[in-house]
Design a protein around this motif. Structure first.
Motif, PDB file in Angstrom:
ATOM      1  N   ILE A 179       7.973  -9.382   7.553  1.00  0.00           N
ATOM      2  CA  ILE A 179       6.640  -8.583   8.051  1.00  0.00           C
ATOM      3  C   ILE A 179       6.389  -7.638   7.400  1.00  0.00           C
ATOM      4  O   ILE A 179       5.058  -7.354   6.911  1.00  0.00           O
ATOM      5  CB  ILE A 179       6.899  -8.566   9.439  1.00  0.00           C
ATOM      6  N   LEU A 180       7.309  -6.530   6.962  1.00  0.00           N
ATOM      7  CA  LEU A 180       6.929  -5.154   6.423  1.00  0.00           C
ATOM      8  C   LEU A 180       6.436  -5.613   4.993  1.00  0.00           C
ATOM      9  O   LEU A 180       5.639  -4.864   4.631  1.00  0.00           O
ATOM     10  CB  LEU A 180       8.347  -4.350   6.548  1.00  0.00           C
ATOM     11  N   MET A 181       7.108  -6.774   4.399  1.00  0.00           N
ATOM     12  CA  MET A 181       6.599  -6.921   2.953  1.00  0.00           C
ATOM     13  C   MET A 181       5.231  -7.418   2.890  1.00  0.00           C
ATOM     14  O   MET A 181       4.643  -7.035   2.033  1.00  0.00           O
ATOM     15  CB  MET A 181       7.556  -8.017   2.299  1.00  0.00           C
ATOM     16  N   ALA A 182       4.896  -8.395   3.937  1.00  0.00           N
ATOM     17  CA  ALA A 182       3.429  -8.938   4.030  1.00  0.00           C
ATOM     18  C   ALA A 182       2.576  -7.758   4.307  1.00  0.00           C
ATOM     19  O   ALA A 182       1.587  -7.619   3.710  1.00  0.00           O
ATOM     20  CB  ALA A 182       3.517  -9.753   5.103  1.00  0.00           C
ATOM     21  N   TYR A 183       2.910  -6.698   5.006  1.00  0.00           N
ATOM     22  CA  TYR A 183       2.227  -5.662   5.281  1.00  0.00           C
ATOM     23  C   TYR A 183       1.954  -4.798   4.041  1.00  0.00           C
ATOM     24  O   TYR A 183       0.801  -4.274   3.721  1.00  0.00           O
ATOM     25  CB  TYR A 183       2.827  -4.629   6.500  1.00  0.00           C
ATOM     26  N   ARG A 184       2.999  -4.737   3.069  1.00  0.00           N
ATOM     27  CA  ARG A 184       2.732  -3.881   1.741  1.00  0.00           C
ATOM     28  C   ARG A 184       2.065  -4.746   0.909  1.00  0.00           C
ATOM     29  O   ARG A 184       1.130  -4.119   0.101  1.00  0.00           O
ATOM     30  CB  ARG A 184       4.027  -3.741   1.223  1.00  0.00           C
ATOM     31  N   ARG A 185       2.158  -5.899   1.020  1.00  0.00           N
ATOM     32  CA  ARG A 185       1.153  -6.803  -0.109  1.00  0.00           C
ATOM     33  C   ARG A 185      -0.220  -6.668   0.464  1.00  0.00           C
ATOM     34  O   ARG A 185      -1.147  -6.948  -0.540  1.00  0.00           O
ATOM     35  CB  ARG A 185       1.454  -8.165   0.016  1.00  0.00           C
ATOM     36  N   VAL A 200      17.846   0.366   2.511  1.00  0.00           N
ATOM     37  CA  VAL A 200      16.801   1.015   1.442  1.00  0.00           C
ATOM     38  C   VAL A 200      16.567   0.239   0.370  1.00  0.00           C
ATOM     39  O   VAL A 200      15.428   0.048   0.047  1.00  0.00           O
ATOM     40  CB  VAL A 200      17.629   2.337   0.866  1.00  0.00           C
ATOM     41  N   GLU A 201      17.624  -0.574  -0.104  1.00  0.00           N
ATOM     42  CA  GLU A 201      17.366  -1.644  -1.045  1.00  0.00           C
ATOM     43  C   GLU A 201      16.571  -2.687  -0.726  1.00  0.00           C
ATOM     44  O   GLU A 201      15.776  -3.142  -1.522  1.00  0.00           O
ATOM     45  CB  GLU A 201      18.875  -2.093  -1.729  1.00  0.00           C
ATOM     46  N   GLN A 202      16.684  -2.987   0.425  1.00  0.00           N
ATOM     47  CA  GLN A 202      15.860  -4.288   0.776  1.00  0.00           C
ATOM     48  C   GLN A 202      14.338  -3.942   1.132  1.00  0.00           C
ATOM     49  O   GLN A 202      13.471  -4.826   0.855  1.00  0.00           O
ATOM     50  CB  GLN A 202      16.448  -4.700   2.318  1.00  0.00           C
ATOM     51  N   LEU A 203      14.300  -2.547   1.715  1.00  0.00           N
ATOM     52  CA  LEU A 203      12.766  -2.280   1.986  1.00  0.00           C
ATOM     53  C   LEU A 203      12.069  -1.400   1.116  1.00  0.00           C
ATOM     54  O   LEU A 203      10.940  -1.603   1.041  1.00  0.00           O
ATOM     55  CB  LEU A 203      12.827  -1.672   3.420  1.00  0.00           C
ATOM     56  N   GLY A 204      12.836  -0.636   0.284  1.00  0.00           N
ATOM     57  CA  GLY A 204      12.118   0.366  -0.357  1.00  0.00           C
ATOM     58  C   GLY A 204      12.117   0.182  -1.912  1.00  0.00           C
ATOM     59  O   GLY A 204      12.858  -0.625  -2.593  1.00  0.00           O
ATOM     60  N   ASP A 205      10.779   0.798  -2.511  1.00  0.00           N
ATOM     61  CA  ASP A 205      10.944   0.657  -3.984  1.00  0.00           C
ATOM     62  C   ASP A 205      11.230   2.180  -4.752  1.00  0.00           C
ATOM     63  O   ASP A 205      11.237   1.928  -5.765  1.00  0.00           O
ATOM     64  CB  ASP A 205       9.674  -0.090  -4.674  1.00  0.00           C
ATOM     65  N   ARG A 206      11.169   2.980  -3.729  1.00  0.00           N
ATOM     66  CA  ARG A 206      11.711   4.246  -4.068  1.00  0.00           C
ATOM     67  C   ARG A 206      12.175   5.033  -3.145  1.00  0.00           C
ATOM     68  O   ARG A 206      12.067   4.736  -1.886  1.00  0.00           O
ATOM     69  CB  ARG A 206      10.401   5.044  -4.834  1.00  0.00           C
TER      70      ARG A 206
END
Ligand code: ADP
Ligand code: ADP
Length: 228
Positions: A179-185, A200-206
């Motif tokens: 759901i959070l990935m879709a929010y970011r897209r 952090v690895e799963q959710l973040g890009d920085r």
């Protein structure tokens, strides 16, 4: 305009003997729109203090915290953000649907279509069947999901999440990540704290590592894992 800008942010608390405790010793940081930034550090590092300042709960002792170029105390800035505290306190006597209605109204959504929008979010978080129950009857995991749905309803531009995946069972963790990935897209920005590397690895890009109130390292999750 950066989604978040911290400029030499400082916070000094007073302990019981009125001695100064430096929780933040000058943190500067910029998060761009569309980024997912993980704020990592051990207990007592200053993560919650930073998040409380960003959400306007606490005032800094020095420096600046801006959301979309506006001071965090500005109500227009606060309308842009959805917030999930580490232990979400939601009004026990309200239902998930009532909580989401309040969230959506707060973000300026019109009344028409409001219920469908709220129910859509509840559905995504597996809460449709309990939409009208009182929150006090829900489990901890369900309450966490109500808090996440409440943060997302009305499509705010920025999410601030304190340990968002803790307290969720493995199945829901993956769904929430999706759901959070879709929010970011869709262009949403996420600022989240965690002390768990895999989150952090799963959710973040920085990410940024904070230790004793100072930002020590900034980098990508791959660098975090590789140790450079
Ligand atoms: P984290 O969220 O990373 O665990 P915090 O922001 O909660 O860290 O705390 C940072 C530092 O500030 C710690 O040393 C903590 O003991 C201290 N601190 C936090 N809140 C208070 C308070 N209300 N009064 C005094 N000291 C505090
Ligand atoms: P109200 O006072 O609004 O009627 P209730 O306290 O009777 O609210 O409960 C609301 C709903 O929550 C009911 O459908 C009830 O079955 C359910 N419920 C009550 N206790 C629990 C519980 N421990 N776990 C899950 N659901 C519960």
């Amino acid at each position: 305009i950066p989604a978040i800008e911290l400029d030499n942010l400082q916070k000094i608390y007073r302990d019981k003997r009125f001695r100064a405790v430096t929780a933040l010793g000058g943190v500067s940081l910029r998060v761009d729109p569309g980024e997912a930034f993980g704020f990592v550090g051990p207990n007592g590092a200053g993560k919650s203090t930073t998040i409380k300042i960003l959400t306007g709960i606490l005032r800094p002792s020095g420096g600046e915290a801006l959301i979309q170029g506006m001071d965090v105390q500005d109500h227009r800035a606060r309308r842009q953000l959805g917030y999930v505290p580490e232990n979400p306190y939601l009004y026990d006597y309200l239902s998930p649907l009532e909580m989401l209605r309040i969230g959506a109204r707060m973000r300026g959504m019109a009344r028409s279509g409001l219920k469908a929008h709220c129910m859509d979010w509840l559905e995504q978080f597996g809460l449709a069947a309990v939409a009208k129950k009182r929150i006090r009857h829900l489990s901890k995991g369900m309450t966490q999901r109500v808090a996440l749905a409440h943060a997302l309803v009305g499509n705010p531009q920025l999410l601030i999440l304190d340990e968002p995946l803790s307290g969720l069972d493995p199945l829901w963790r993956q769904t929430v990540v999706n759901i959070l990935m879709a929010y970011r897209r869709q262009g949403g920005t996420i600022f989240f704290s965690s002390h768990i590397l895999s989150d952090v690895e799963q959710l973040g890009d920085r990410f940024g590592i904070i230790h004793k109130g100072r930002l020590r390292t900034l980098g990508s999750p791959a660098e975090l894992r590789g140790g450079r």
